[in-house]
Design a protein around this motif. Structure first.
Motif, PDB file in Angstrom:
ATOM      1  N   UNK A   1      43.823 -27.969  44.627  1.00 25.19           N
ATOM      2  CA  UNK A   1      45.147 -27.947  45.094  1.00 25.19           C
ATOM      3  C   UNK A   1      45.707 -29.348  44.917  1.00 25.19           C
ATOM      4  N   UNK A   2      45.183 -30.421  45.226  1.00 26.40           N
ATOM      5  CA  UNK A   2      45.590 -31.743  45.098  1.00 26.40           C
ATOM      6  C   UNK A   2      45.773 -32.045  43.539  1.00 26.40           C
ATOM      7  N   UNK A   3      44.897 -31.584  42.993  1.00 26.07           N
ATOM      8  CA  UNK A   3      45.179 -31.750  41.537  1.00 26.07           C
ATOM      9  C   UNK A   3      46.386 -31.238  40.947  1.00 26.07           C
ATOM     10  N   UNK A   4      46.602 -29.774  41.308  1.00 27.81           N
ATOM     11  CA  UNK A   4      47.853 -29.104  40.862  1.00 27.81           C
ATOM     12  C   UNK A   4      49.370 -29.947  41.357  1.00 27.81           C
ATOM     13  N   UNK A   5      49.092 -30.399  42.618  1.00 25.03           N
ATOM     14  CA  UNK A   5      50.217 -31.109  43.122  1.00 25.03           C
ATOM     15  C   UNK A   5      50.518 -32.521  42.446  1.00 25.03           C
ATOM     16  N   UNK A   6      49.448 -32.898  41.936  1.00 22.70           N
ATOM     17  CA  UNK A   6      49.627 -34.189  41.438  1.00 22.70           C
ATOM     18  C   UNK A   6      50.362 -33.990  39.945  1.00 22.70           C
ATOM     19  N   UNK A   7      49.932 -32.861  39.472  1.00 23.56           N
ATOM     20  CA  UNK A   7      50.290 -32.389  37.862  1.00 23.56           C
ATOM     21  C   UNK A   7      51.726 -32.176  38.004  1.00 23.56           C
ATOM     22  N   UNK A   8      52.254 -31.377  39.199  1.00 21.55           N
ATOM     23  CA  UNK A   8      53.392 -31.146  39.651  1.00 21.55           C
ATOM     24  C   UNK A   8      54.193 -32.249  40.087  1.00 21.55           C
ATOM     25  N   UNK A   9      53.661 -33.246  40.268  1.00 31.36           N
ATOM     26  CA  UNK A   9      54.621 -34.576  40.483  1.00 31.36           C
ATOM     27  C   UNK A   9      54.875 -34.751  41.899  1.00 31.36           C
ATOM     28  N   UNK A  10      54.348 -33.887  42.740  1.00 36.93           N
ATOM     29  CA  UNK A  10      54.736 -34.021  44.302  1.00 36.93           C
ATOM     30  C   UNK A  10      53.299 -34.355  45.122  1.00 36.93           C
TER      31      UNK A  10
ATOM     32  N   UNK B   1      31.571 -18.627  40.284  1.00 36.79           N
ATOM     33  CA  UNK B   1      31.447 -19.697  39.120  1.00 36.79           C
ATOM     34  C   UNK B   1      32.956 -19.454  38.309  1.00 36.79           C
ATOM     35  N   UNK B   2      33.185 -18.238  37.962  1.00 35.47           N
ATOM     36  CA  UNK B   2      34.297 -17.890  36.958  1.00 35.47           C
ATOM     37  C   UNK B   2      35.719 -18.272  37.806  1.00 35.47           C
ATOM     38  N   UNK B   3      35.695 -17.956  39.119  1.00 33.52           N
ATOM     39  CA  UNK B   3      37.236 -18.061  39.541  1.00 33.52           C
ATOM     40  C   UNK B   3      37.486 -19.575  39.848  1.00 33.52           C
ATOM     41  N   UNK B   4      36.316 -20.341  40.264  1.00 37.35           N
ATOM     42  CA  UNK B   4      36.646 -21.706  40.554  1.00 37.35           C
ATOM     43  C   UNK B   4      36.532 -22.506  39.352  1.00 37.35           C
ATOM     44  N   UNK B   5      35.745 -22.081  38.441  1.00 39.49           N
ATOM     45  CA  UNK B   5      35.668 -22.598  37.209  1.00 39.49           C
ATOM     46  C   UNK B   5      37.086 -22.655  36.294  1.00 39.49           C
ATOM     47  N   UNK B   6      37.593 -21.343  36.618  1.00 35.32           N
ATOM     48  CA  UNK B   6      38.833 -21.221  35.672  1.00 35.32           C
ATOM     49  C   UNK B   6      39.765 -21.896  36.288  1.00 35.32           C
ATOM     50  N   UNK B   7      39.979 -21.984  37.607  1.00 40.03           N
ATOM     51  CA  UNK B   7      41.142 -22.605  38.337  1.00 40.03           C
ATOM     52  C   UNK B   7      41.047 -24.256  38.097  1.00 40.03           C
ATOM     53  N   UNK B   8      39.823 -24.779  38.024  1.00 36.73           N
ATOM     54  CA  UNK B   8      39.606 -26.214  37.686  1.00 36.73           C
ATOM     55  C   UNK B   8      39.966 -26.360  36.254  1.00 36.73           C
ATOM     56  N   UNK B   9      39.661 -25.439  35.438  1.00 36.62           N
ATOM     57  CA  UNK B   9      40.104 -25.581  34.017  1.00 36.62           C
ATOM     58  C   UNK B   9      41.548 -25.733  33.908  1.00 36.62           C
ATOM     59  N   UNK B  10      42.398 -25.020  34.702  1.00 33.60           N
ATOM     60  CA  UNK B  10      43.747 -24.915  34.678  1.00 33.60           C
ATOM     61  C   UNK B  10      44.496 -26.089  35.062  1.00 33.60           C
ATOM     62  N   UNK B  11      43.937 -26.643  36.187  1.00 36.19           N
ATOM     63  CA  UNK B  11      44.598 -27.957  36.805  1.00 36.19           C
ATOM     64  C   UNK B  11      44.243 -29.090  35.884  1.00 36.19           C
ATOM     65  N   UNK B  12      43.251 -28.989  35.202  1.00 33.04           N
ATOM     66  CA  UNK B  12      42.965 -30.200  34.321  1.00 33.04           C
ATOM     67  C   UNK B  12      43.357 -30.096  32.966  1.00 33.04           C
ATOM     68  N   UNK B  13      44.286 -29.229  32.830  1.00 32.91           N
ATOM     69  CA  UNK B  13      45.019 -29.136  31.443  1.00 32.91           C
ATOM     70  C   UNK B  13      44.649 -28.352  30.606  1.00 32.91           C
ATOM     71  N   UNK B  14      43.696 -27.516  30.754  1.00 33.18           N
ATOM     72  CA  UNK B  14      43.130 -26.488  29.530  1.00 33.18           C
ATOM     73  C   UNK B  14      44.097 -25.328  29.537  1.00 33.18           C
TER      74      UNK B  14
END
Length: 464
Positions: free
Chosen positions: A407-416, A209-222
């Motif tokens: 991973x896709x969310x992170x790539x989209x945020x990076x513009x690639x 919960x913490x690892x996945x939740x923290x990773x998703x929180x990061x890629x969603x701009x928190x």
């Protein structure tokens, strides 16, 4: 111990397992289509309404392994049927939800019920089919899961066209009732009379919960600092948890099974294969939209993936009863690798047909790889650890899919994320999965000692 269920009971059990798997997969994905409608009706921001999906995914990943450990102690059938009852009741409550917080609560309850079903479904398949047909059974289940996932958006769209969004959840209740009725014929192997490791279950859930939740929180701009702290907390708990599990006879995290090279390689291959497939399936609509495709055209382009998977997966599962998974998996990932490179190098003026045949090639490759991989994990585990092996398979699938989407969310945020990068990343992941599959052909890894009985080791037979 009997080798599978006798006919006709086996057919009823197969029906129960098929309906149950389809139920939780459809209701898990059907909400995606209704998110804009739910946001408007409940007065919720679009960024917040996505929590309806993420709370379901994270809760499911957190509970799969603890529930599989519990199932070994209270019984596979009881866990499966109990999960279906919880899922059905919470689905009914979704129909009456009039506020966003209440909807999140009942979606969490749905995930709890789904965890009970998915944590033991592979183990019940092993007890339902004769050993010589185990691969076929897992292949059929893979088709059901894939078909349900592919059908969920279509079913959701059709329901929304004629009814309010609560019916999106309620439309699956008849399937739940049929599954519960047929469930009386499920196999019911005796449970192990041991104490449930409650502390281990809590640590396992907290780690995921913490690892996945923290990773998703990061890629969603928190906040990056807060997200990193959450991931670090989960990783720390995970370190202590793994060390603790190494000294337990029947651990919740199946480190005893992962100590077997053939299962460890299969687990790594499964994780990377699901990461690769989800990376492509999530990123491709964004890429096609950037190229000017309409939503209908995008759906047409992606449809060949699940359609070819529906054909190849049962065939691959049946072949895995006769041909080593290392050979089938190596061929499957080679096909997928070629298809992913072709997707990455697709011309900017590509038409629907150009995309569709590449997606079909991808679907056939992954369909050839995944059922034999699952058969090897389930078939290599001792009978009393079948639930743990099944929970491992489901956890790897959901974790891989969640990481792939993140991973896709992170790539989209990076513009690639709308170009060739996602399929190239997926190709790298497919290469790892293929190498893991080929490594299982080494005599030191694929010897019959890796199986519980010699009968469970697939052998090459001459074709007629």
């Amino acid at each position: 111990m009997s080798d599978g269920l006798p006919l006709p009971r086996r057919l009823f059990a197969i029906g129960a397992l098929g309906c149950g798997s389809a139920l939780v997969i459809i209701d898990g994905g059907i909400a995606n289509v209704a998110l804009p409608t739910i946001a408007r009706d409940l007065g919720v921001a679009s960024s917040a309404v996505v929590s309806i999906v993420t709370v379901y995914q994270v809760t499911l990943v957190m509970l799969l392994l603890p529930f599989s450990g519990m199932a070994e102690r209270i019984g596979l059938k009881r866990t499966y049927q109990g999960g279906q009852i919880i899922f059905t009741l919470s689905t009914l409550l979704c129909f009456f939800a009039e506020s966003f917080p209440f909807l999140l609560i009942v979606r969490t309850m749905q995930a709890i019920g789904a965890a009970g079903v998915l944590s033991v479904s592979s183990a019940l398949i092993r007890h339902t089919y004769p050993t010589r047909q185990l691969g076929r059974g897992l292949g059929i289940n893979a088709v059901i899961v894939t078909s349900a996932a592919a059908a969920a958006p279509t079913v959701g769209g059709l329901v929304l066209a004629v009814a309010p969004w609560p019916w999106v959840f309620a439309c699956t209740i008849p399937l739940a009732i049929v599954s519960l009725i047929l469930g009386r014929w499920l196999p019911d192997p005796p449970p192990r009379l041991t104490r449930l490791d409650l502390a281990g279950a809590i640590m396992c859930a907290a780690m995921f919960g913490l690892v996945i939740g923290g990773a998703e929180s990061f890629v969603h701009g928190d906040s990056p600092v807060v997200s990193a702290a959450v991931v670090a907390a989960g990783a720390t708990i995970g370190w202590f948890f793994v060390r603790r599990e190494l000294g337990i006879t029947a651990p919740i995290l199946p480190v005893d099974l992962l100590a077997r090279p053939i299962i460890a390689l299969s687990a790594v291959g499964s994780l990377t294969a699901f990461m690769a497939s989800m990376t492509v399936l999530v990123s491709t609509p964004f890429r096609l939209a950037a190229l000017g495709f309409t939503p209908a055209q995008i759906g047409t382009c992606i449809a060949p993936w699940p359609l070819t998977n529906m054909v190849v997966a049962p065939l691959s599962g049946a072949l895995s009863d006769r041909i080593p998974a290392g050979i089938l998996g190596g061929i499957g990932m080679a096909v997928s690798l070629i298809a992913l490179v072709l997707l990455a190098t697709m011309p900017a003026d590509a038409g629907i047909l150009d995309v569709a045949w590449r997606m079909a090639l991808c679907g056939s490759g992954f369909g050839l790889y995944l059922p034999p991989n699952s058969r090897l994990v389930v078939g290599s585990a001792p009978h009393h650890r079948a639930a743990a092996a099944g929970g491992l398979i489901s956890t790897l699938r959901l974790t891989g899919q969640t990481i792939g989407a993140t991973l896709v969310a992170a790539l989209l945020a990076a513009g690639v994320g709308t170009g060739a990068v996602p399929p190239l990343v997926a190709a790298g992941l497919a290469l790892i999965a293929g190498l893991c599959s080929i490594a299982r052909l080494r005599p030191s890894v694929s010897s019959p000692a890796g199986f519980e009985t010699p009968a469970e080791a697939p052998t090459l037979r001459p074709s007629r």
